[in-house]
Design an enzyme around this catalytic site. Structure first.
Site: not given
Ligand code: IMP
Length: 440
Positions: A42-43, A15, A229, A18
């Site tokens: 998420g974008h 977040d 991420q 990007k």
């Molecule tokens: P997962 O990727 O859904 O397994 O989540 C693992 C951790 O990564 C959690 O703390 C999520 O909130 C975080 N996370 C996964 N994708 C994103 C992203 O695109 N932005 C911010 N945090 C993320």
């Protein structure tokens, strides 16, 4: 290496903004590639006046001239992909058809309905220690990949065999859900009926993307590698176990595309002028509410995938320097500097203190990290709006010093500074930033 290619990575916990950087660079790119993660990203973008949130599709999909690739390292949920393609089509952005602009690797693993169910069951079982995942099935899908029991997109060529394998997977998951988690089983027929149409739609998009990328590279095309991420959520180098399940740095780009380190171009590390994190896990510079709430409100810090309020805090330069070093970052794209306007004093974390000792890196053990306290340097703030600044010299002196301090502590030049939400609200001075500003 192609000088005009770029790799964009988040240097915090995701977040970082990007999306805006990628959007600007994609305008000057021939091929845009996503290499890891899945629909957990998420974008938010606006297409034809409609707000669209992309999770799985590369953000470059909005640039009609670019070819988009979902690489082998991505975990693909066909249901999510179908939803995003429909949303884009409703906004007038057509991807499928004679000039198909999206190719999905035949080596990419599929996120199955059972992965989503297992993600929820495993998080519920962890109780207070939960990771706070996005519940998109990412961890269980990568688990199956590593344990060599996953289903890959390449298997969609024979849908009869694929359906049999899918049913076997669902039946196995039902045994795990009942036996391990005491959770309700999935209705296998209903899940198959929901999932297969999306697989049929995905099948014609599947191809050998590694070969395609090699050919495009040989033809001198300009590439943009979209990291998802952030580096501090990296499976190896992040704050394990509060991480995602993929490599979020340059390693993930290389392994997840099939290209070599020589082909990444300039590596741009995106850093937000303060820190945010969603989900659980250590966050040393986190501000307790209501101070955190001020940044959250001003910066609109709510998750694009889950809508969860993001945890907010001051900039942690120990973390950014660590992330930059891990990935050979050429330049920082600093986002949302304007959000700090009006803060009389802005603390930045320049070291940690652990058991009375000053350290300048992130300990691997959570219990050590829990005993760390941030060492802050207090920088003077500024009150003037940054919206009209287009050169670094236009910035108020204290904002300039803030940027210079980031460069001094991380050892990485800041090539681009976001001073407002608009596409043109950008300052750039180095070569890396110039490319971005030109695109704006
Ligand atoms: P997962 O990727 O859904 O397994 O989540 C693992 C951790 O990564 C959690 O703390 C999520 O909130 C975080 N996370 C996964 N994708 C994103 C992203 O695109 N932005 C911010 N945090 C993320």
């Amino acid at each position: 290496m192609t000088a005009s290619s770029s790799t964009v990575l988040g240097l915090q916990w995701g977040d970082e903004g990007k999306g805006k950087v990628i959007d600007l660079l994609a305008a000057q790119t021939d091929v845009v590639v996503r290499c890891q993660g899945g629909a957990n990203a998420g974008h938010t973008v606006v297409v034809g006046g409609r707000k669209t949130v992309l999770h799985l599709l590369p953000s470059g999909i909005l640039h009609e001239a670019a070819d988009c690739v979902i690489g082998n390292g991505v975990v693909v949920d066909p249901l999510e992909l179908a939803k995003e393609l429909d949303q884009l089509a409703a906004g007038g952005c057509v991807v499928e058809g004679p000039r198909n602009r999206l190719t999905v690797s035949d080596r990419a693993h599929l996120v199955l309905p059972c992965h989503v169910a297992l993600d929820a069951a495993s998080e519920a079982a962890k109780g207070a220690g939960k990771v706070g995942t996005t519940l998109r099935g990412i961890g269980p899908c990568y688990t199956d990949k590593a344990s060599r029991s996953g289903l890959r997109t390449g298997e969609l060529r024979d849908l009869t065999t694929f359906e049999r394998r899918l049913r076997e997977h669902l039946a196995h998951t039902n045994r795990v859900l009942a036996g391990v988690y005491q959770a309700a089983p999935l209705d296998i027929d209903a899940q198959v009926a929901r999932y297969l149409p999306a697989c049929r739609r995905l099948a014609p998009l599947v191809a050998d993307t590694t070969g395609f990328l090699h050919r495009q590279m040989a033809a001198g095309k300009r590439f943009l590698f979209e990291g998802a991420q952030g580096v501090l959520l990296d499976l190896d180098h992040g704050t394990y176990p509060f991480v995602t399940s993929s490599c979020t740095g340059v390693g993930g780009i290389i392994a997840g595309s099939g290209l070599s380190h020589r082909q990444l171009g300039q590596v741009i590390g995106v850093v937000k002028a303060y820190s945010t994190r969603v989900g659980g896990g250590p966050f040393l510079t986190e501000l307790p509410d209501p101070q955190g709430e001020i940044l959250r409100k001003r910066g609109g810090e709510y998750g694009a995938t889950t809508g969860r309020p993001r945890r907010c805090g001051w900039l942690d330069l120990v973390a950014v320097r660590f992330a930059g070093r891990l990935n050979g970052v050429d330049a920082i794209a600093l986002t949302k500097l304007d959000i700090l306007t009006g803060e009389p004093v802005i603390p930045v974390c320049v070291a940690y203190e652990l058991d009375g000792r000053r350290i300048d890196t992130i300990p691997s053990r959570l219990d050590d990290l829990a005993r760390c306290t941030p060492v802050y340097e207090s920088l003077p703030g500024w009150a003037e709006s940054l919206a009209k600044c287009r050169k670094r010299a236009d910035l108020p002196a204290n904002a300039r010093s803030y940027v210079e301090r980031i460069e001094a502590i991380t050892g990485i030049p800041v090539g681009w500074i976001g001073v407002g939400p608009g596409r043109d609200e950008v300052i750039s001075e180095t070569a890396a930033g110039a490319a971005l500003a030109e695109a704006a």
